[in-house]
Design an enzyme around this catalytic site. Sequence first.
Site, PDB file in Angstrom:
ATOM      1  N   CYS A 104      42.740  29.780  36.053  1.00  0.00           N
ATOM      2  CA  CYS A 104      41.385  30.005  35.495  1.00  0.00           C
ATOM      3  C   CYS A 104      40.506  28.733  35.726  1.00  0.00           C
ATOM      4  CB  CYS A 104      41.647  30.244  33.940  1.00  0.00           C
ATOM      5  SG  CYS A 104      43.104  31.249  33.557  1.00  0.00           S
ATOM      6  N   ARG A 161      54.487  25.100  36.305  1.00  0.00           N
ATOM      7  CA  ARG A 161      54.767  24.845  34.756  1.00  0.00           C
ATOM      8  C   ARG A 161      55.851  23.978  34.661  1.00  0.00           C
ATOM      9  NH1 ARG A 161      52.189  30.229  32.057  1.00  0.00           N
ATOM     10  NH2 ARG A 161      49.901  30.300  33.360  1.00  0.00           N
ATOM     11  N   GLN A 191      50.936  34.449  40.662  1.00  0.00           N
ATOM     12  CA  GLN A 191      50.341  35.616  39.875  1.00  0.00           C
ATOM     13  C   GLN A 191      49.414  36.273  40.809  1.00  0.00           C
ATOM     14  OE1 GLN A 191      48.492  34.090  36.410  1.00  0.00           O
ATOM     15  NE2 GLN A 191      50.477  34.435  35.250  1.00  0.00           N
ATOM     16  N   ASP A 245      46.654  37.141  40.160  1.00  0.00           N
ATOM     17  CA  ASP A 245      45.676  36.987  39.234  1.00  0.00           C
ATOM     18  C   ASP A 245      44.068  37.314  39.638  1.00  0.00           C
ATOM     19  OD1 ASP A 245      45.086  35.616  36.969  1.00  0.00           O
ATOM     20  OD2 ASP A 245      45.591  33.517  37.776  1.00  0.00           O
ATOM     21  N   HIS A 291      39.905  36.926  38.312  1.00  0.00           N
ATOM     22  CA  HIS A 291      38.942  36.685  37.164  1.00  0.00           C
ATOM     23  C   HIS A 291      37.833  37.556  37.405  1.00  0.00           C
ATOM     24  CE1 HIS A 291      41.573  33.227  36.521  1.00  0.00           C
ATOM     25  NE2 HIS A 291      41.307  33.282  35.645  1.00  0.00           N
ATOM     26  N   LYS A 317      43.360  38.880  23.932  1.00  0.00           N
ATOM     27  CA  LYS A 317      43.825  39.561  25.371  1.00  0.00           C
ATOM     28  C   LYS A 317      44.658  40.822  25.026  1.00  0.00           C
ATOM     29  CE  LYS A 317      48.293  36.695  25.085  1.00  0.00           C
ATOM     30  NZ  LYS A 317      49.321  35.877  25.802  1.00  0.00           N
ATOM     31  N   HIS A 345      39.856  37.532  32.255  1.00  0.00           N
ATOM     32  CA  HIS A 345      41.048  36.964  32.999  1.00  0.00           C
ATOM     33  C   HIS A 345      41.917  38.098  33.134  1.00  0.00           C
ATOM     34  CE1 HIS A 345      40.286  32.485  31.992  1.00  0.00           C
ATOM     35  NE2 HIS A 345      39.523  33.441  30.895  1.00  0.00           N
TER      36      HIS A 345
END
Length: 623
Positions: free
Chosen positions: A298, A327, A345, A347, A349, A428, A474
């Site tokens: 992000c 992580r 991911q 991912d 945005h 979310k 996101h």
Amino acid sequence: MPVADEILASLTWEPNQPPPALPRQERLRRIRHSASHIMAQAVRELFPTVQLAIGPPIDNGFYYDMELPRSLTDADLPEIEKRMRKIAARDPQFFRAHLDRPRAAALFEEWNQAYKLELIAGIHDAEVSLYKQDRFIDLCAGPHVARGGVCGHFKLLSLAGAYWRGDEHNAMLQRIYGTAWETEEELAEYLQFLEDSKARDHRRLGTQLDLFSFHPWSAGCAFWHPRGVILRDTLIEMSRQLHRDAGYVEILNPVIYRKEMFETSGHWDHFRENMFLIQDEDAKPGAQPEMALKPMNCPDTMLYFKSRQHSYRDLPLRIAERQLLHRNEAVGTLHGLMRARVFSQDDAHIFVHEDQIQEEIVRILELLKTIYAIFGLRYTVTLSTKPDKAMGEPELWEKAEAALRQALDAQGLAFAVDAGGGAFYGPKIDVMVHDSMGRQWQCGTFQLDFNLPRRFELEFTGADNEPHTPIAIHRALFGSLERFLGIVLEHFAGAMPTWLAPVQAIVLPIAEAQNESARELAAQLRAAGIRAEAAAAESKIGYRIRDAEMHKIPYMLVLGKREAADGTVSVRTYQEKDRGSLSRAAVIDEIQRKSRERTLDVTVKDYTQLFRTEAATVSEPAY
């Protein structure tokens, strides 16, 4: 007259009468709870000095913790089962009685039941309840069945140690696990499910299929083998193609950033304990780390947006990234691909202005539906709202939550609400995938964020030629790519659809004389875009077929003297077994078509019905 006899003589025992129509899960809960009491009764018949602790129902079963004069072994379980069956066969009625706490304590003290005394001491109500079947009496709040005969479809599964109240400073008790169901057929299916679960464990399949492995030195992260890389890349390419078609662009950002970026995003305050921190080489001794490996995409995607000027005509701007994330998960939570410290991911945005939110959420939902349909995965959605430790102004949260609700309503999607389950920067929608094993996994997620664009001072020039702050959506559809692959491996029991299989076809010559023809055919298949290998005739054909089936290769093409001469192959597939002789062109066309269309050409045992949770109907039995 003993105190216990005097107390029991004064009690009024009322037959236990559950409501006449209960949901299936509640019926099973009562059956399992009552089965734990029947098991405790059987154990006490075998060991009269047993001290009983607790015996609750759990998901798909029950257990009872107890202190015994000797350690149990697996050899004891059949005898306990035998006594349980005799008790259930008598169809004992369950009764309930109430008595005040002092008399309850006196009762269990005379019976030398120390754990029950401790439980009574922790109850704040003036009265406690007892349940009995036959002559067995237990301290219990319920609920239970009316008669024990319905508890006859059970199986004792295992033994374990358990500290009293889960505290390692307390006594170690013995725990007996069991399962119980409404019918013998369901019990048999569940026992088969347990065996299937062991065989479907993605860590076991990773080794069996030569996809990936683990080593203690890697801190819980996978080593991807060549076939695993092919599997991973095939999934990524599918995702890339669908995202390109949906108007996304892809970027690739660094993985190490200075803390200023995470301070701006809020992660330094809200997520630092889960980050791998890094110290500069020239930092003073004892200085705090100033950098970190990024745990999500992000903040740096915000920096990408800020790298150039944007107009309202650029929006919606859909930006995808698949960079590795890190992580610092607790060691005890790591679980193969399902929970790892390094992952990626799918991912993205999406930067929008306010009047584009609804349309963009709908587009995400449609893409989600397309992707999950490829794998035959069912799913449900949950709206997760503002958490206690939220960042940003309350009115922005209200606006964001309302926008997500409206998008879900517009799609006619039923959804649950997880109050307080949102990310710290925005509400979310979480997507729960339902696999063939009856389990649910949180995979897809998308979050509406009014906060990060403001914190990073993002702007676009509006139609009024004035600066405006975009809104960020996101979203991830697979979630963690590794986790999704683990789910899919277990969902399909390792037998991937032809389009996704790392090796789509293997050529098996019957004799050494066909080895060269087999290599030529494998090369022909590869030239046609098919992932193919040839297994030389160095062992018997039956052994090589079994090996190919163990590796769950979709197509096994057997090549003998006749097939080598006439340009055919004897086709055997993992799903359909022997299909007879086909031309090589027909086989190539079939595999190409399945790859092109991403055909879902696998079937697996589906346990969803076993774990159904529908409400009771009038025709269902009442206990």
